[in-house]
Write a protein that holds these residues in place. Sequence first.
Motif, short mmCIF file in Angstrom:
data_model
loop_
_atom_site.label_atom_id
_atom_site.label_comp_id
_atom_site.label_asym_id
_atom_site.label_seq_id
_atom_site.Cartn_x
_atom_site.Cartn_y
_atom_site.Cartn_z
N ILE A 18 44.87 48.64 29.90
CA ILE A 18 45.48 47.86 30.98
C ILE A 18 45.59 46.40 30.53
O ILE A 18 44.67 45.87 29.90
CB ILE A 18 44.66 48.00 32.28
CG1 ILE A 18 44.87 49.41 32.82
CG2 ILE A 18 45.11 46.97 33.33
CD1 ILE A 18 44.32 49.67 34.18
N VAL B 239 46.85 42.41 31.77
CA VAL B 239 47.25 41.48 32.82
C VAL B 239 47.34 40.08 32.23
O VAL B 239 46.74 39.77 31.20
CB VAL B 239 46.26 41.43 34.01
CG1 VAL B 239 46.26 42.73 34.80
CG2 VAL B 239 44.85 41.08 33.56
N SER B 240 48.11 39.22 32.88
CA SER B 240 48.15 37.81 32.51
C SER B 240 48.57 37.01 33.74
O SER B 240 48.98 37.58 34.75
CB SER B 240 49.17 37.57 31.38
OG SER B 240 50.49 37.71 31.88
N ALA C 167 41.09 48.81 36.87
CA ALA C 167 40.55 48.40 35.56
C ALA C 167 39.38 49.29 35.14
O ALA C 167 39.15 49.53 33.96
CB ALA C 167 40.12 46.94 35.61
N LEU D 147 40.62 46.68 28.65
CA LEU D 147 41.31 45.74 29.55
C LEU D 147 41.61 44.47 28.78
O LEU D 147 40.71 43.85 28.21
CB LEU D 147 40.44 45.43 30.76
CG LEU D 147 40.96 44.32 31.69
CD1 LEU D 147 42.27 44.73 32.36
CD2 LEU D 147 39.91 43.95 32.75
N LEU E 14 54.83 40.65 31.22
CA LEU E 14 53.97 40.82 32.40
C LEU E 14 54.38 39.84 33.49
O LEU E 14 54.96 38.79 33.20
CB LEU E 14 52.51 40.55 32.02
CG LEU E 14 51.83 41.60 31.14
CD1 LEU E 14 50.58 41.00 30.49
CD2 LEU E 14 51.49 42.83 31.96
N TRP F 213 50.60 36.70 39.15
CA TRP F 213 50.07 37.13 40.45
C TRP F 213 50.34 36.04 41.47
O TRP F 213 49.88 34.91 41.33
CB TRP F 213 48.57 37.42 40.37
CG TRP F 213 48.24 38.65 39.59
CD1 TRP F 213 48.94 39.20 38.55
CD2 TRP F 213 47.10 39.51 39.79
NE1 TRP F 213 48.32 40.34 38.09
CE2 TRP F 213 47.18 40.55 38.84
CE3 TRP F 213 46.02 39.50 40.66
CZ2 TRP F 213 46.22 41.56 38.74
CZ3 TRP F 213 45.06 40.50 40.58
CH2 TRP F 213 45.17 41.52 39.63
N TRP G 213 50.64 42.09 39.17
CA TRP G 213 51.28 42.93 38.14
C TRP G 213 50.26 43.36 37.10
O TRP G 213 49.37 42.60 36.75
CB TRP G 213 52.36 42.13 37.41
CG TRP G 213 53.54 41.77 38.24
CD1 TRP G 213 53.66 40.66 39.03
CD2 TRP G 213 54.76 42.51 38.37
NE1 TRP G 213 54.88 40.68 39.64
CE2 TRP G 213 55.58 41.79 39.26
CE3 TRP G 213 55.23 43.70 37.82
CZ2 TRP G 213 56.85 42.22 39.62
CZ3 TRP G 213 56.50 44.14 38.17
CH2 TRP G 213 57.30 43.40 39.06
N TYR G 214 50.41 44.56 36.61
CA TYR G 214 49.68 44.95 35.41
C TYR G 214 50.49 45.98 34.64
O TYR G 214 51.40 46.61 35.18
CB TYR G 214 48.27 45.46 35.72
CG TYR G 214 48.17 46.73 36.52
CD1 TYR G 214 48.19 46.71 37.90
CD2 TYR G 214 48.03 47.97 35.87
CE1 TYR G 214 48.08 47.89 38.64
CE2 TYR G 214 47.90 49.14 36.60
CZ TYR G 214 47.94 49.10 37.99
OH TYR G 214 47.84 50.26 38.70
N GLU H 172 50.13 49.37 32.38
CA GLU H 172 49.24 50.45 32.00
C GLU H 172 49.85 51.19 30.83
O GLU H 172 51.04 51.50 30.82
CB GLU H 172 49.04 51.40 33.18
CG GLU H 172 48.05 52.49 32.85
CD GLU H 172 47.81 53.45 34.00
OE1 GLU H 172 47.90 53.02 35.16
OE2 GLU H 172 47.57 54.62 33.71
#
Length: 247
Positions: free
Chosen positions: A4, A6-7, A30, A36, A218, A221, A226-227, A229
């Motif tokens: 996963i 994220v940023s 997560a 992650l 990405l 937020w 958003w993420y 996968e």
Amino acid sequence: MRQIFVSDLHLQNERPDLVRAFLHFLDTDARRADQLYLLGDIFEAWIGDDAPFPGTEPIIAALRNLSDDGVALFFQHGNRDFLVGEQFAEEAGCTLLDDSTVITSADNRPLLLMHGDQLCTDDVEYQKLRVMLRNPMFQQNILAQTVEQRLTMAQQLRDASKEQGSQKSMAIMDVNAEAVTQALVSAETALLLHGHTHRPAVHKLQLPDNTAAQRIVLGDWDHKGWYLEWNDNGFQLIDFNIEGYAD
Ligand code: MN
């Protein structure tokens, strides 16, 4: 295998909804991952591991908890949290990644990870600033200052970035196509994942040797989270509502 990414959460005291959403995310989606990746601008500002902003403790504790439970955590710097250091990494149970890192995706392909600010080469002014901010000597000097001095500097940087941002065109603030190609060619990959621009998308492009490549972006937020996968079958960019995390 499940990864996963994220940023651009831009976690800050003024947005308790984002902090709540992230803590929930760490305890649910997560937790089901093997790895992650936190790809920069997780924090709106970071003035040194010795002075985390108020409200950071539960975030660090939750990351640590996840890491202790066997999820491998990785942290790449953004243009906001470039001062995150080894002390944070140790406390949160994260491994710090270089600004350009090639990993193996869950479906076994080389994947280049970047925050993405270094690809915005049309923004010459910012790239000059970046060279200064990323200079280890300069960073040592910042970290030697008092917390008050550092807070003032962080605020000035944010104000300047907001002011300049409002004057720059959308095109200048986006990645440069040639910089993207160069990054892929020199990393010998056909897959790039980055954040920073807040323009979530999956772009197709062609490398000079006609290899088909993909650039995955990405999202940040804000009203939505958003993420990305990635599992044995490929990747999926997923968004969800932040609205439910208001008081
Ligand atoms: Mn950024």
